[in-house]
Design an enzyme around this catalytic site. Structure first.
Site, PDB file in Angstrom:
ATOM      1  N   SER A 152      21.680 -13.221   6.677  1.00 35.61           N
ATOM      2  CA  SER A 152      20.347 -13.248   6.070  1.00 35.61           C
ATOM      3  C   SER A 152      20.283 -13.887   4.680  1.00 35.61           C
ATOM      4  CB  SER A 152      19.769 -11.831   6.009  1.00 35.61           C
ATOM      5  OG  SER A 152      19.347 -11.412   7.293  1.00 35.61           O
ATOM      6  N   LYS A 199      17.798 -16.593   4.350  1.00 35.27           N
ATOM      7  CA  LYS A 199      16.394 -16.372   3.988  1.00 35.27           C
ATOM      8  C   LYS A 199      16.076 -16.809   2.564  1.00 35.27           C
ATOM      9  CE  LYS A 199      15.534 -12.538   7.222  1.00 35.27           C
ATOM     10  NZ  LYS A 199      16.855 -12.219   7.783  1.00 35.27           N
ATOM     11  N   SER A 210      14.471  -7.814   4.558  1.00 34.74           N
ATOM     12  CA  SER A 210      15.150  -8.843   5.340  1.00 34.74           C
ATOM     13  C   SER A 210      14.597  -8.944   6.758  1.00 34.74           C
ATOM     14  CB  SER A 210      16.666  -8.578   5.384  1.00 34.74           C
ATOM     15  OG  SER A 210      17.373  -9.744   5.735  1.00 34.74           O
ATOM     16  N   LYS A 232      19.971 -11.585  -2.524  1.00 37.42           N
ATOM     17  CA  LYS A 232      19.819 -11.455  -1.075  1.00 37.42           C
ATOM     18  C   LYS A 232      21.114 -11.012  -0.403  1.00 37.42           C
ATOM     19  CE  LYS A 232      17.249 -11.465   2.478  1.00 37.42           C
ATOM     20  NZ  LYS A 232      18.070 -10.315   2.924  1.00 37.42           N
TER      21      LYS A 232
END
Length: 462
Positions: A97, A100, A157, A285
């Protein structure tokens, strides 16, 4: 006359030549992104022979980096771009993730450019509704604002929210992926390739929406740090989203989304998170899949210095954060940023540059930006050398605006025993405008130069 021309040319060339000088949050659940399959601990081991490396900027080798049980890691100071620690930084790995971050960047860019508003409604399509893994259970036809979906993506997420945003921007997720890859190249992310907006493995994407390729998303630690650096630079309000500790997506939801980033400084007051809370950390993140292991791109600021860390392939949720703390501590404990040249500084030996066809024959110049270097903590003012590169007079033709670029100056900070120094190049710009001279002025200037040269030539005869 030839001798005089030689002297004048020599004087002008002295201005043009390179000048060198010395300057001297209460956890509501402890689950990470749901994944299919079990994590293989062997994935978390790094390749044989791989070690954590500190970039030697001290010349002494006395600053030792921490030992890390990861596949890859990097630590950078973004204002200078200086790498302070690295471990397999250029090995393309599944980022999960952390992918992202690029979706976050591009959506924020759309808002910044006026192509989207945070209040715009997004209608959920089939692809988003069928996305698995971490999600907020969007149904096809649901409508939510860009901001609501962005928070679900940045904080929880959510894969479905991410796909919905990608499709809002580009029509289809795969068209959005093209934009992601193009932007990565522009950012200098040389070893990154995206196949979707979420970081899911290809086989976990909804059937009918998988890309026509057998490739998977990969990213290096260095590229992840580069991406985070661009978010910080171009969207400094990122903390408006990344520091949200919990978010109730729908009024009817029984529980809010909890931020996967346990290291947020605000978590120091949360019972289950306080042991991970890190002073100054405000982003950015996490990532977790079976293939990627546990990853985290973090950024923290202390005493005016911001650092970006990336860890990839940790063997647990907690481990990615404890390893991140070791990486960041190494940076904050041992280094600091020092400004060695202020903006608008006059450079000794290149105070003025010649201009053609102007009301003035030369114009004063200064450095456009400040120059800073990462130095060992507690060190004195670093000694630097500089080299100027002035645009030739034949190319500097009036009119020139104030602040016009007329060359560059490169500063190098290098310590004895260090093979490669830190280099920072900034522009040299004019402090005043230079108007174009009229023909009458140019005529008399030419006449004056002629007779001046003639007189000097005669004088040199005696």
């Amino acid at each position: 006359m030839k001798a005089n021309n030689h002297k004048q040319n020599k004087k002008r060339s002295m201005i043009k030549k390179s000048v060198t000088a010395v300057m001297v949050l209460n956890m509501m659940y402890m689950s990470a992104l749901p994944v299919v399959g079990n994590f293989d601990p062997s994935v978390a081991t790094f390749a044989a022979g791989a070690t954590t490396e500190a970039v030697n900027i001290t010349g002494t080798g006395s600053v030792k980096p921490p030992s890390l049980a990861l596949r890859s890691a990097i630590l950078i100071e973004p204002s200078t771009g200086q790498v302070l620690l690295s471990m397999n930084p250029d090995e393309p790995l599944p980022p999960a993730s952390m992918t992202k971050m690029m979706t976050e960047y591009l959506v924020a860019e759309q808002v910044k450019q006026g192509k989207l508003k945070w209040t715009d409604k997004v209608t959920v399509q089939e692809n988003a509704a069928k996305s698995i893994g971490s999600r907020i259970f969007l149904a096809q036809g649901d409508q939510h604002t860009v901001e609501e979906l962005y928070i679900a993506m940045a904080v929880g997420s959510a894969n479905d929210a991410t796909v919905a945003l990608a499709e809002r921007v580009s029509g289809t997720e795969q068209d959005f992926v093209k934009l992601m890859n193009e932007t990565a190249q522009k950012m200098g992310m040389k070893n990154t390739y995206f196949i979707n907006s979420t970081g899911l493995d290809r086989g976990d994407m909804p059937k009918g929406f998988q890309p026509d390729t057998d490739r998977e998303t990969v990213m290096t630690a260095r590229d992840a740090a580069t991406l985070a650096g661009n978010i910080i630079k171009d969207h400094p309000d990122y903390t408006r989203f990344t520091t949200i500790q919990s978010y109730k997506f729908r009024p009817t939801d029984k529980a809010p989304i909890i931020n996967y980033n346990w290291m947020l400084e605000a978590n120091k007051n949360i019972t289950n998170f306080k042991k991970f809370a890190y002073p100054g950390l405000d982003g950015m993140k996490t990532g977790h899949t079976a293939n990627a292991g546990n990853c985290f791109t973090g950024t923290a600021e202390r005493n005016g210095m911001r650092l970006i860390s990336v860890v990839m392939g940790a063997d647990s949720d907690a481990h990615r954060f404890t390893e991140t703390a070791k990486v960041l501590n190494y940076g904050f404990d041992n280094f600091e940023v020092k400004q060695v040249v202020a903006p608008k500084t006059v450079v000794k030996g290149a105070e003025n540059v010649p201009v053609s066809k102007g009301t003035e024959t030369e114009v004063p110049v200064v450095t456009k930006d400040a120059v800073s270097f990462v130095v060992p903590k507690g060190a004195g003012n670093p000694k630097v050398t500089f080299t100027t590169n002035i645009t030739p007079e034949s190319s500097l033709v009036a009119p020139l605006k104030q602040g016009a670029k007329v060359g560059t100056i490169s500063y190098t900070y290098k310590t004895d025993g260090v093979e490669k120094g830190q280099v920072k190049t900034v522009d040299l710009v004019t402090t005043t405008a230079v108007e174009e001279a009229g023909w009458f002025r140019m005529l008399f200037r030419a006449i004056g130069n002629f007779f001046g040269d003639l007189f000097q030539g005669i004088k040199n005869l005696f």
